[in-house]
Design a protein around this motif. Structure first.
Motif, PDB file in Angstrom:
ATOM      1  N   ALA A  69      -1.944  -1.320  -3.739  1.00  0.00           N
ATOM      2  CA  ALA A  69      -2.732  -0.263  -4.379  1.00  0.00           C
ATOM      3  C   ALA A  69      -4.148  -0.222  -3.827  1.00  0.00           C
ATOM      4  CB  ALA A  69      -2.758  -0.485  -5.884  1.00  0.00           C
ATOM      5  N   VAL A  70      -4.687  -1.373  -3.435  1.00  0.00           N
ATOM      6  CA  VAL A  70      -6.047  -1.456  -2.933  1.00  0.00           C
ATOM      7  C   VAL A  70      -5.994  -2.066  -1.529  1.00  0.00           C
ATOM      8  CG1 VAL A  70      -8.345  -2.416  -3.333  1.00  0.00           C
ATOM      9  CG2 VAL A  70      -6.905  -1.828  -5.275  1.00  0.00           C
ATOM     10  N   VAL A  71      -6.554  -1.360  -0.557  1.00  0.00           N
ATOM     11  CA  VAL A  71      -6.589  -1.901   0.804  1.00  0.00           C
ATOM     12  C   VAL A  71      -7.660  -2.984   0.878  1.00  0.00           C
ATOM     13  CG1 VAL A  71      -5.703   0.176   1.910  1.00  0.00           C
ATOM     14  CG2 VAL A  71      -8.147  -0.090   1.584  1.00  0.00           C
ATOM     15  N   ALA A  98      -4.299  -7.825 -13.514  1.00  0.00           N
ATOM     16  CA  ALA A  98      -2.975  -8.193 -13.009  1.00  0.00           C
ATOM     17  C   ALA A  98      -3.066  -8.409 -11.515  1.00  0.00           C
ATOM     18  CB  ALA A  98      -1.958  -7.099 -13.326  1.00  0.00           C
ATOM     19  N   GLY A  99      -2.147  -9.179 -11.009  1.00  0.00           N
ATOM     20  CA  GLY A  99      -2.098  -9.402  -9.578  1.00  0.00           C
ATOM     21  C   GLY A  99      -3.026 -10.501  -9.131  1.00  0.00           C
ATOM     22  N   SER A 100      -3.334 -10.476  -7.848  1.00  0.00           N
ATOM     23  CA  SER A 100      -4.130 -11.538  -7.255  1.00  0.00           C
ATOM     24  C   SER A 100      -5.188 -10.950  -6.327  1.00  0.00           C
ATOM     25  CB  SER A 100      -3.200 -12.472  -6.476  1.00  0.00           C
ATOM     26  OG  SER A 100      -3.898 -13.568  -5.970  1.00  0.00           O
ATOM     27  N   GLU A 101      -6.343 -11.588  -6.323  1.00  0.00           N
ATOM     28  CA  GLU A 101      -7.443 -11.203  -5.450  1.00  0.00           C
ATOM     29  C   GLU A 101      -7.916 -12.463  -4.735  1.00  0.00           C
ATOM     30  OE1 GLU A 101     -11.797  -9.077  -5.886  1.00  0.00           O
ATOM     31  OE2 GLU A 101     -11.036 -10.230  -7.572  1.00  0.00           O
ATOM     32  N   ARG A 144     -12.128  -9.388   1.080  1.00  0.00           N
ATOM     33  CA  ARG A 144     -11.362  -9.448  -0.169  1.00  0.00           C
ATOM     34  C   ARG A 144      -9.987  -8.846   0.097  1.00  0.00           C
ATOM     35  NH1 ARG A 144     -14.744  -6.250  -4.389  1.00  0.00           N
ATOM     36  NH2 ARG A 144     -12.959  -6.697  -5.695  1.00  0.00           N
ATOM     37  N   GLY A 145      -8.948  -9.597  -0.271  1.00  0.00           N
ATOM     38  CA  GLY A 145      -7.580  -9.116  -0.133  1.00  0.00           C
ATOM     39  C   GLY A 145      -6.921  -9.041  -1.493  1.00  0.00           C
ATOM     40  N   PHE A 146      -5.950  -8.150  -1.619  1.00  0.00           N
ATOM     41  CA  PHE A 146      -5.336  -7.878  -2.917  1.00  0.00           C
ATOM     42  C   PHE A 146      -3.820  -7.894  -2.804  1.00  0.00           C
ATOM     43  CE2 PHE A 146      -9.263  -5.519  -2.240  1.00  0.00           C
ATOM     44  CZ  PHE A 146     -10.054  -6.031  -3.254  1.00  0.00           C
ATOM     45  N   SER A 147      -3.152  -8.216  -3.900  1.00  0.00           N
ATOM     46  CA  SER A 147      -1.692  -8.165  -3.944  1.00  0.00           C
ATOM     47  C   SER A 147      -1.236  -6.763  -4.325  1.00  0.00           C
ATOM     48  CB  SER A 147      -1.157  -9.182  -4.956  1.00  0.00           C
ATOM     49  OG  SER A 147      -1.595  -8.846  -6.255  1.00  0.00           O
ATOM     50  N   GLN A 148       0.085  -6.533  -4.248  1.00  0.00           N
ATOM     51  CA  GLN A 148       0.614  -5.198  -4.540  1.00  0.00           C
ATOM     52  C   GLN A 148       0.369  -4.776  -5.985  1.00  0.00           C
ATOM     53  OE1 GLN A 148       2.577  -7.444  -2.898  1.00  0.00           O
ATOM     54  NE2 GLN A 148       3.078  -6.474  -0.972  1.00  0.00           N
ATOM     55  N   ALA A 199      -1.915 -11.591  -1.068  1.00  0.00           N
ATOM     56  CA  ALA A 199      -3.356 -11.346  -1.161  1.00  0.00           C
ATOM     57  C   ALA A 199      -4.115 -12.147  -0.102  1.00  0.00           C
ATOM     58  CB  ALA A 199      -3.860 -11.694  -2.557  1.00  0.00           C
ATOM     59  N   THR A 200      -3.681 -13.365   0.165  1.00  0.00           N
ATOM     60  CA  THR A 200      -4.317 -14.194   1.190  1.00  0.00           C
ATOM     61  C   THR A 200      -4.157 -13.564   2.568  1.00  0.00           C
ATOM     62  OG1 THR A 200      -3.938 -16.201  -0.098  1.00  0.00           O
ATOM     63  CG2 THR A 200      -4.352 -16.493   2.249  1.00  0.00           C
TER      64      THR A 200
END
Length: 186
Positions: free
Chosen positions: A128-130, A174-177, A157-161, A61-62
């Motif tokens: 899932a989210v660009v 769920a995941g990381s932002e 803003r970055g996101f994990s898978q 995500a980073t």
């Protein structure tokens, strides 16, 4: 009967006696100790694996947020790209549109193209989210007499898978932002 008397006489002479089950009790205690140690070792390994996975998810995500930040900075510097510059929302000169989740709509953000983002990891999972970014104008004083320089606050803003949110309030399920900001002055 004579045989049994001889056997008893031999047992008495050789030092063999009835043990009363102490060896069995000791073996059971050792078995419990060894089993407990094994269970704790497995729990420790699983906990270490979870920590390692959480670090990996956060790093993905980073990196996604950094990619979006650099992409938007390059768009602003290039000047010819379609960059949405949000007008200053308050008199202080400090942008604040980025801080409200509801402002992150399709009209206020820049979506990083998928060819810019490496959206899959070594396991083949895709994001899932660009990553997204937002550019806001800032009014900061400069040291020259010409007034204000071009100043922009860029928020990404970055996101994990495995990122998922609740549709009602945007809370991360769920995941990381990861959110990042930079100030671009030129």
């Amino acid at each position: 009967m004579a045989c049994s008397a001889k056997l008893q006489a031999r047992m008495g002479r050789s030092g063999l006696r009835r043990q009363g089950g102490i060896v069995l009790i000791m073996a059971l205690i050792l078995l419990v100790v060894i089993s407990t140690t094994a269970v704790l070792a497995v729990k420790g390994a699983m906990s270490g694996e979870q920590v390692s996975n959480n670090i990996r998810v956060n790093m993905v995500a980073t990196q996604s947020a950094e990619t979006a930040l650099r992409y938007c900075e390059n768009l602003v510097i290039a000047g010819g790209a379609p960059v949405l510059l949000l007008p200053l929302s308050n008199a202080t000169g400090i942008p604040s549109v980025w801080s409200t989740r509801s402002n992150w709509t399709a009209t206020n953000i820049i979506t990083v193209p998928t060819d810019v983002v490496d959206s899959s990891d070594s396991a083949g999972r895709t994001t899932a989210v660009v990553p997204l970014c937002m550019v806001e104008e800032m009014r900061l004083p400069v040291l020259t007499t010409s007034g204000y320089a071009a100043n922009y606050l860029i928020t990404s803003r970055g996101f994990s898978q495995d990122y998922r949110t609740a549709s009602t309030n945007g809370a991360v399920l769920a995941g990381s932002e990861v959110w990042m900001q930079s100030v671009l002055r030129y």
